[in-house]
Design a protein around this motif. Structure first.
Motif, mmCIF file in Angstrom:
data_model
loop_
_atom_site.group_PDB
_atom_site.id
_atom_site.type_symbol
_atom_site.label_atom_id
_atom_site.label_comp_id
_atom_site.label_asym_id
_atom_site.label_seq_id
_atom_site.Cartn_x
_atom_site.Cartn_y
_atom_site.Cartn_z
ATOM 1 N N VAL A 54 0.841 -1.205 0.000
ATOM 2 C CA VAL A 54 0.000 0.000 0.000
ATOM 3 C C VAL A 54 0.872 1.251 0.000
ATOM 4 O O VAL A 54 0.622 2.214 -0.730
ATOM 5 N N SER A 55 1.938 1.222 0.818
ATOM 6 C CA SER A 55 2.845 2.367 0.915
ATOM 7 C C SER A 55 3.497 2.664 -0.436
ATOM 8 O O SER A 55 3.569 3.813 -0.881
ATOM 9 N N GLY A 56 3.964 1.614 -1.101
ATOM 10 C CA GLY A 56 4.606 1.791 -2.404
ATOM 11 C C GLY A 56 3.649 2.286 -3.473
ATOM 12 O O GLY A 56 4.003 3.138 -4.293
ATOM 13 N N LYS A 57 2.444 1.769 -3.461
ATOM 14 C CA LYS A 57 1.456 2.172 -4.469
ATOM 15 C C LYS A 57 1.083 3.647 -4.334
ATOM 16 O O LYS A 57 0.876 4.336 -5.338
ATOM 17 N N LYS A 58 0.986 4.121 -3.122
ATOM 18 C CA LYS A 58 0.634 5.533 -2.920
ATOM 19 C C LYS A 58 1.678 6.450 -3.557
ATOM 20 O O LYS A 58 1.344 7.430 -4.238
ATOM 21 N N LEU A 59 2.936 6.118 -3.340
ATOM 22 C CA LEU A 59 4.010 6.942 -3.910
ATOM 23 C C LEU A 59 4.034 6.810 -5.430
ATOM 24 O O LEU A 59 4.173 7.812 -6.148
ATOM 25 N N LEU A 60 3.867 5.591 -5.938
ATOM 26 C CA LEU A 60 3.884 5.385 -7.383
ATOM 27 C C LEU A 60 2.705 6.094 -8.047
ATOM 28 O O LEU A 60 2.860 6.699 -9.123
ATOM 29 N N ASP A 61 1.545 6.053 -7.420
ATOM 30 C CA ASP A 61 0.371 6.771 -7.960
ATOM 31 C C ASP A 61 0.668 8.261 -8.102
ATOM 32 O O ASP A 61 0.351 8.881 -9.121
ATOM 33 N N ALA A 62 1.281 8.832 -7.073
ATOM 34 C CA ALA A 62 1.588 10.262 -7.101
ATOM 35 C C ALA A 62 2.585 10.578 -8.205
ATOM 36 O O ALA A 62 2.470 11.596 -8.901
ATOM 37 N N MET A 63 3.572 9.696 -8.401
ATOM 38 C CA MET A 63 4.583 9.949 -9.428
ATOM 39 C C MET A 63 3.984 9.828 -10.824
ATOM 40 O O MET A 63 4.314 10.610 -11.722
ATOM 41 N N LEU A 64 3.097 8.867 -11.012
ATOM 42 C CA LEU A 64 2.444 8.743 -12.319
ATOM 43 C C LEU A 64 1.547 9.948 -12.586
ATOM 44 O O LEU A 64 1.443 10.428 -13.722
ATOM 45 N N ASP A 65 0.923 10.429 -11.545
ATOM 46 C CA ASP A 65 0.051 11.599 -11.684
ATOM 47 C C ASP A 65 0.856 12.873 -11.937
ATOM 48 O O ASP A 65 0.351 13.833 -12.505
ATOM 49 N N GLY A 66 2.138 12.832 -11.542
ATOM 50 C CA GLY A 66 2.962 14.040 -11.607
ATOM 51 C C GLY A 66 3.615 14.305 -12.943
ATOM 52 O O GLY A 66 4.123 15.406 -13.177
ATOM 53 N N SER A 67 3.637 13.312 -13.844
ATOM 54 C CA SER A 67 4.248 13.547 -15.152
ATOM 55 C C SER A 67 3.766 12.509 -16.157
ATOM 56 O O SER A 67 3.248 11.455 -15.769
ATOM 57 N N GLY A 68 3.988 12.814 -17.433
ATOM 58 C CA GLY A 68 3.608 11.879 -18.493
ATOM 59 C C GLY A 68 4.750 10.992 -18.938
ATOM 60 O O GLY A 68 4.620 10.249 -19.913
ATOM 61 N N MET A 69 5.895 11.062 -18.243
ATOM 62 C CA MET A 69 7.035 10.221 -18.615
ATOM 63 C C MET A 69 6.746 8.752 -18.297
ATOM 64 O O MET A 69 6.001 8.440 -17.370
ATOM 65 N N LEU A 70 7.369 7.862 -19.061
ATOM 66 C CA LEU A 70 7.246 6.431 -18.806
ATOM 67 C C LEU A 70 8.249 6.034 -17.729
ATOM 68 O O LEU A 70 9.451 6.236 -17.899
ATOM 69 N N PRO A 71 7.790 5.483 -16.602
ATOM 70 C CA PRO A 71 8.739 5.064 -15.573
ATOM 71 C C PRO A 71 9.295 3.667 -15.843
ATOM 72 O O PRO A 71 8.614 2.804 -16.400
ATOM 73 N N CYS A 72 10.542 3.455 -15.457
ATOM 74 C CA CYS A 72 11.179 2.147 -15.456
ATOM 75 C C CYS A 72 11.819 1.978 -14.080
ATOM 76 O O CYS A 72 12.290 2.954 -13.499
ATOM 77 N N ALA A 73 11.844 0.763 -13.561
ATOM 78 C CA ALA A 73 12.232 0.569 -12.167
ATOM 79 C C ALA A 73 13.526 -0.214 -12.034
ATOM 80 O O ALA A 73 13.714 -1.247 -12.677
ATOM 81 N N GLU A 74 14.406 0.281 -11.170
ATOM 82 C CA GLU A 74 15.597 -0.471 -10.755
ATOM 83 C C GLU A 74 15.183 -1.279 -9.528
ATOM 84 O O GLU A 74 15.196 -0.802 -8.405
#
Length: 613
Positions: free
Chosen positions: A345-365
């Motif tokens: 839940v903690s991770g999803k909240k942060l990821l949701d905010a980051m996706l909402d914050g820009s149109g860039m495609l994220p990739c994860a290390e």
């Protein structure tokens, strides 16, 4: 051929529709490691255009850049003094906007002469030398009517104001940490800061002006890459330096009694302690993750994609008390938050905010000690993780390339690992000597007897850099006999054995190299062009939607470059170690020479054959 249309059902579908749901090949480049004939002392932002041209030649369509953030005077790109500001050392002085360089031609020639392009390590003194010259240029530059600069300053005040003030304070106090500033500045007393601004207006504006110049140069590169249909991937460090403008200005977001790091594993026996403060997650959430949204807001001006550094930290971060002695590394830490049930839940909240914050495609290390929820979240959100060839195993057997995760970026090495050539020479088939000794010691074996055990089990002649290479033919029975213990007492050491013994033989079989004379030579740790070619073909043909290799890995197809990388380490960083080698490597060829290598045609053919664009 893999059908990637499943991405239509993920949270990032709009971004994938922009990119195309197809296989791509790319190159990862630390800008400080490359040079052009025009750059002074270090790779500069306009040099990225030459990397774009190389991608055009070779069929690559993604350029992954290591962080370009201002590192202050530490020079570790993941320990930056700002999550927003770019580093002035990457400025091209010849490409400055709206300045008259005629009075400074002699200064530029002298700077170029002092920091020529023939060094095999970065001389970071070039940063201050450039800033000194930029200061001279700035003082003769009229800004009052420069609407582009003035608009930039207004639009970016949300980070630029604090950053420029912070850098001016650092200059005044000789680089001291903000924690050592006089009380009024340390604690951000409004009256004290306003007085400082009034007394140091020109110096503060100088830092804003440099950031505008960097902004203009990187935007221009972005436009050029777009014209060539090459995507730029930025690197967004998850953490920031304790001694940063971010922490100084918004310390409510940071836990300053802890250091972040990583727990012990088979590669880092003592774990890791990075020094950057972990986050106060409740404060981030209370602000709707404004800090992260703002980071991405600025980065999206320059990049199409971004690499999420330390993605597993979205769920929890390994934290170590600041009171812990340095020699314990990351051994005595714990995860924050400690409750595993809330990690997802903690991770999803942060990821949701980051996706909402820009149109860039994220990739994860998503490397290191990975929580179970990580893969599930990446798949649900349509975010590629990382597949590092040497670490991708199941039951101690290397995974075939067609079994790599579809939603991933495949690679043979990272900026935190040895190169493929170095791994093959000194790490494959070995165990960490420090870890082995610690495990023996915990079993009550004396230091003298540990050395005897090592002599019985390992090939000292071919063990390098504290990595212990198993002798040929060593069995479980041999290990138990040498230790004088039973199997129940030695499960951890037997696990190391099963993970590493025979690793080279297994790897050659993975690549389909069956010729006995060649195998015999390669098993001694030597490399040849066929080995490199087979390896790059293997990784390019993986099921991963992206395949992104460090520039030096691609260039190993050039025989002269391969010989150079065998003679000298081109490793970028060794995590958890502070020394003069980290973040200083410079490739032996300049970018103009790289553009004219015959091997570029072979790389293009390899990429095309793998069905990538």
């Amino acid at each position: 051929m893999v059908d990637y249309s499943f991405l239509k059902n993920t949270m990032t579908v709009a971004r994938w529709e922009k990119f195309g749901m197809k296989r791509r090949s790319g190159v990862a480049v630390p800008l400080f490691s490359v040079r052009s004939r025009k750059s002074i002392g270090i790779g500069e932002i306009p040099d990225i255009k030459l990397i774009v041209q190389w991608c055009e030649q070779t069929g690559n369509s993604i350029i992954q850049l290591l962080p370009l953030n201002d590192t202050g005077f530490d020079f570790a790109p993941y320990n930056s003094v700002s999550s927003f500001a770019l580093d002035p050392m990457y400025l091209s002085i010849q490409s400055l906007k709206d300045v008259n360089l005629n009075p400074f031609k002699k200064d530029i020639r002298e700077l170029r002469s002092k920091y020529d392009g023939h060094r095999d390590k970065v001389d970071y003194a070039v940063k201050q030398a450039k800033i000194d010259l930029l200061w001279k240029i700035f003082k003769r530059t009229y800004l009052k009517g420069n609407n582009k600069y003035l608009n930039f300053a207004v639009e970016n005040e949300y980070w630029l104001k604090d950053y420029s003030l912070f850098r001016a304070l650092k200059h005044k106090y000789g680089g001291l940490s903000w924690e050592e500033f006089p009380d009024g500045y340390r604690d951000r007393n409004p009256e004290a800061l306003e007085e400082f601004r009034n007394e140091n207006e020109l110096k503060i504006e100088f830092h804003s002006w440099m950031q505008w110049q960097l902004f203009e140069q990187l935007k221009k590169v972005k436009r050029y890459a777009e014209e060539k249909k090459i995507f730029l991937m930025g690197d967004i460090p998850f953490l920031v330096s304790r001694d940063s403008a971010d922490v100084w200005a918004d310390r409510k977001y940071f836990n300053l009694v802890k250091s972040s790091g990583a727990p012990p594993d088979v590669y880092f026996a003592n774990g890791q302690r990075w020094g950057m403060p972990p986050y106060e997650r409740a404060e981030l959430e209370n602000s709707d993750y404004a800090y992260f949204r703002n980071k991405l807001r600025y980065a999206s001006i320059f990049y199409d994609m971004y690499r999420i550094d330390h993605f597993v930290g979205f769920f929890r971060v390994w934290t170590i008390d600041m009171s812990e002695p340095d020699e314990t590394g990351g051994l005595n830490g714990k995860f924050d938050p400690p409750d595993e049930s809330i990690w997802e839940v903690s991770g999803k909240k942060l990821l949701d905010a980051m996706l909402d914050g820009s149109g860039m495609l994220p990739c994860a290390e998503d490397l290191g000690t990975v929580p179970a929820c990580s893969g599930k979240v990446l798949w649900e959100y349509g975010v590629p993780g990382m597949e590092v060839q040497r670490w991708r195993k199941i039951d101690n057997e290397f995974v075939r390339n067609y079994d790599y995760r579809w939603l991933s970026m495949s690679t043979v090495s990272t900026h935190d690992s040895s190169s493929m050539v170095e791994w093959w020479h000194s790490e494959a088939g070995t165990v960490d000597g420090i870890l082995f000794k610690r495990l023996c010691s915990k079993k009550g074996i004396s230091a003298e007897n540990i050395e005897s055990v090592i002599g019985r089990l390992f090939d000292s002649e071919h063990s390098y850099y504290n990595r212990l290479l198993w002798k040929n033919g060593i069995s479980v029975e041999d290990i138990l006999s040498a230790l004088g213990k039973n199997a129940d007492e030695c499960g951890d050491i037997l696990l190391l054995y099963r993970e590493s013994f025979g690793e080279k033989e297994k790897f050659l079989s993975l690549l389909g190299i069956e010729d006995e004379p060649e195998r015999e030579l390669l098993l001694k740790g030597k490399s040849n062009l066929n080995f490199i070619r087979r390896n790059l073909e293997f990784i390019s043909n993986s099921a991963s939607i992206f395949n992104i290799l460090l520039l030096q890995e691609w260039l190993c197809l050039d025989e002269n470059f391969l010989r150079k990388i065998e003679e000298k380490s081109y490793r970028i960083n060794f995590p958890g170690v502070v020394n003069d080698a980290n973040w200083t490597v410079v490739l032996p060829y300049n970018l103009e020479k790289i553009l004219n290598l015959d091997v570029n045609g072979e790389i293009s053919g390899l990429v095309l054959k793998s069905g990538r664009v």
